[in-house]
Design an enzyme around this catalytic site. Structure first.
Site, PDB file in Angstrom:
ATOM      1  N   HIS A   1      48.995  40.549  45.959  1.00 39.92           N
ATOM      2  CA  HIS A   1      48.494  40.137  44.656  1.00 39.92           C
ATOM      3  C   HIS A   1      49.438  39.052  44.166  1.00 39.92           C
ATOM      4  CE1 HIS A   1      47.343  40.326  40.385  1.00 39.92           C
ATOM      5  NE2 HIS A   1      48.633  40.323  40.142  1.00 39.92           N
TER       6      HIS A   1
ATOM      7  N   CYS B   1      42.376  37.429  42.640  1.00 39.39           N
ATOM      8  CA  CYS B   1      43.562  36.884  41.997  1.00 39.39           C
ATOM      9  C   CYS B   1      44.149  35.742  42.805  1.00 39.39           C
ATOM     10  CB  CYS B   1      44.598  37.978  41.817  1.00 39.39           C
ATOM     11  SG  CYS B   1      44.999  38.847  43.325  1.00 39.39           S
TER      12      CYS B   1
END
Lengths: 142, 548
Positions: free
Chosen positions: A38, A108
């Protein structure tokens, strides 16, 4: 004309699996994954990221994930904070609306890649952007 | 037109530049879409922008072109900036020119019209973040402030109304406005002594409701944005509680000091030896509060300087916890987690509550003496969770009473508990079991004041809490009425009434019994609620009072 300010742009990389992916992926997926990445962009002393609730921001390292597992220096930008906010607003209404979140196609890392290119012209490391396809390729086998 | 001829590969110059300018294909990427343009590699950015504005139907001065992180200036040449065939240039169309009002976007994108405040969280948080960013730069001069300013900014987004209210409370305003560039401490307190009232009035009149409203609106959406953040809330809560706590700490002794200068000096003396576990948090938390308020209100940068002057003053705040919480160390730990949860639900100590509390303190400046003299037990108390939770306050009261009983029963214990500074070693609440009425007169006074303060704060805080504690609202409402009733009944001593009501937990009958029991014989060790002869009369009167 005086030289404009340069603002550093960093990429915060988090391993959502906290190391489990590295250990378990060979067993579970049949291939080695170093992590479930992430990422977020840190610029103008704020951390920006895209999630299921849209584009969000917080102080650097201020999410539940805590401090990042690694920090990548993306470069520097002349884009001012004000301009960046406008850009983010615009993104938040188009490509990165809240409902546009897709964990594989528009996640993301897609966001940070986009923003990194806007800010510096550089992309984020490929091992991050290649992750969905890596995972999908394993599923395709099963 | 000219472009089309260029596309045919004609090497004629277009923009009057060098003869051998090739035509390149440049992609212009906006958040909405991506378009291609063909133009000479030696053309200027200004020329490029004109092309773009023609196609996108917007002013050239709204266009901002970015390539490899650099903002392209009008006079730049594309090739000099490294823009070659096939490269992509990023475009942002400003919704407003610098300083002008926002206008409609005219991008050719399908949806894309940012009408600003109508859009959800991103634009609000964006605006808020921009503001915070400015505040952050404001604090660059003092590195200590930078972090806490950011924290307070986060806090502002978390609890906008309460924090803005808190910060806008007249006392804080007075403090802020009275220290433009003054770094010394004694003049601060003296200045406070001189004109707190005028500061209150002036600042209230100076408030800009429009801007305040706007700020609150923005904050609300910013708050929603931050609430959506996975980690945002967690980061905000302790900051909220800490900062509000500390602001409260700082406010009280400063106002109290205006009524009693020696007391404040005493506080200051104590501040240094009793610098508690979090000395930096107090001044810095208070510090950013002020520049934030100033920035919000007047947009002035200079106020950041006044921050530094408050560094040691809030150290007096350490005196405050002792005033309110006595020696409730035992309760502290249990209240800490409860307090945390409470604070998040009660992030609204209203300015009126603070004013009341400070007023009470003002009326009882003697409170500061024993407490400023220090207690070996003093350390950083989670005051705000205590004060904002009425149940916590009730528990506090009970604990203080218990400690008073202890001190009476075991007089030797008193110095250990209270320290040398507390003159009233033995105090007793009305329901104290056993004898020892001797020092009631002078010991009731600080007790009453403390309890009053606690009660006032509890009432005010529960009053300002909108949703979380309906029971506390009821309590507060009952007290108001019952105080009236008691007054009508003939119990003129407001302090005693309040104390009795609080001790009785809102039961007016029991309160009347207490009131009638206190000035006469000591309450027997048996249950105080049992009906002594006068109690029934009191109950009757109470009932008669309630019949009104």
């Amino acid at each position: 004309m005086e030289p404009p300010n340069l603002y550093p742009v960093k990429l915060y990389v988090y391993d959502l699996s906290k190391g489990l992916a590295r250990r378990l992926s060979p067993i579970m997926l049949g291939k080695q994954l170093e992590g479930i990445w992430h990422t977020s962009i840190v610029v103008h002393k704020d951390e920006f990221y895209f999630g299921s609730s849209g584009i969000s921001s917080c102080p650097p390292g201020g999410t539940l994930l805590g401090p990042p597992d690694s920090v990548v220096d993306v470069g520097s930008t002349e884009v001012t904070e004000e301009l960046f906010q406008e850009y983010l607003s615009s993104l938040g209404e188009s490509l990165f609306r809240r409902e546009a979140y897709d964990v594989f196609e528009n996640n993301c890392n897609t966001f940070t890649n986009e923003v990194a290119q806007f800010l510096t012209g550089r992309k984020i490391p490929s091992y991050i952007t290649d992750l969905p396809s890596e995972i999908l390729s394993t599923w395709a086998l099963s | 037109m000219a472009r089309a001829r260029e596309e045919a590969g004609d090497s004629r110059l277009v923009s009057g530049r060098e003869p051998s300018s090739r035509i390149i294909r440049v992609s212009v990427k906006t958040p909405q879409d991506c378009q291609e343009f063909m133009l000479a590699e030696n053309s200027s950015v200004h020329h490029f922008k004109k092309q773009i504005s023609k196609r996108l139907h917007c002013d050239t001065n709204r266009l901002v072109l970015i390539f490899t992180g650099k903002i392209l200036r009008d006079q730049d040449i594309l090739s000099q900036r490294g823009i070659l065939d096939g490269t992509t240039v990023h475009l942002v169309v400003r919704t407003h020119l610098k300083g002008t009002l926002p206008g409609p976007r005219t991008l050719s994108g399908p949806t894309g019209h940012c009408t600003h405040r109508s859009e959800p969280s991103t634009s609000e948080s964006a605006g808020m973040l921009a503001r915070l960013g400015r505040l952050g730069r404001l604090a660059q001069s003092s590195p200590d402030l930078a972090d806490f300013l950011g924290q307070l900014a986060q806090l502002l987004m978390a609890a906008p109304e309460s924090v803005v209210q808190l910060l806008e409370s007249p006392v804080v305003q007075g403090l802020a406005n009275e220290k433009p560039a003054n770094a010394s401490h004694a003049p601060e307190s003296s200045r406070l002594v001189q004109k707190p009232e005028s500061a209150l009035k002036a600042l209230e009149s100076l408030q800009n409701p429009a801007r305040q409203q706007e700020l609150l609106q923005v904050d609300k959406r910013g708050l929603e944005a931050l609430k959506a953040v996975p980690g945002g809330d967690n980061a905000m809560r302790p900051v909220c509680s800490d900062i509000q706590q500390l602001l409260l700490f700082a406010l009280a002794p400063l106002v109290a000091s205006k009524g009693h200068n020696p007391g404040s000096e005493l506080c200051k003396e104590e501040a240094s030896p009793h610098v508690n576990t979090d000395p930096t948090a107090i001044p810095t938390a208070l510090a950013p509060a002020r520049p934030l308020v100033q920035k919000v209100r007047a947009g002035e940068v200079t106020q950041a300087r006044c921050v530094a002057s408050n560094q040691a003053n809030p150290g007096c705040g350490t005196g405050m916890p002792d005033v309110n919480s006595g020696q409730d160390l035992l309760s502290q730990e249990s209240q800490q987690p409860a307090g945390r949860a409470t604070v998040t639900s009660q992030l609204r100590p209203s300015p009126s509550a603070l004013r009341r509390a400070l007023h009470v303190l003002q009326k009882n400046p003697t409170l500061l003496h024993p407490l400023a003299a220090g207690s070996p037990l003093r350390h950083r108390m989670p005051l705000l969770p205590l004060l904002t939770n009425p149940r916590a306050l009730q528990a506090l009261i009970q604990i203080e009473k218990g400690l008073q009983i202890l001190s009476k029963e075991v007089p030797g214990l008193a110095p250990c508990l209270w320290g040398p500074g507390r003159p009233h070693g033995t105090r007793e609440p009305p329901e104290t079991r056993g004898g020892g009425q001797g020092q009631r007169a002078d010991s009731v006074q600080p007790t009453l004041a403390v309890l009053q303060l606690l009660q006032a704060l509890a009432n005010a805080c529960s009053q300002s809490t909108q949703s979380s504690l309906p029971s506390s609202l009821l309590t507060e409402g009952c007290y108001q009425q019952d105080l009236e009733h008691l007054k009508v009944m003939g119990f003129a001593n407001h302090d005693a009434n309040l104390q009795a009501l609080m001790a009785a937990g809102g039961d007016i009958h029991a309160a009347v019994e207490r009131l009638l029991g206190v000035p006469e014989a000591p309450v027997p060790p048996a249950d105080a609620y049992s009906a002594p002869p006068h109690g029934e009369g009191g109950g009757g009167r109470g009932r008669g009072g309630e019949g009104k």
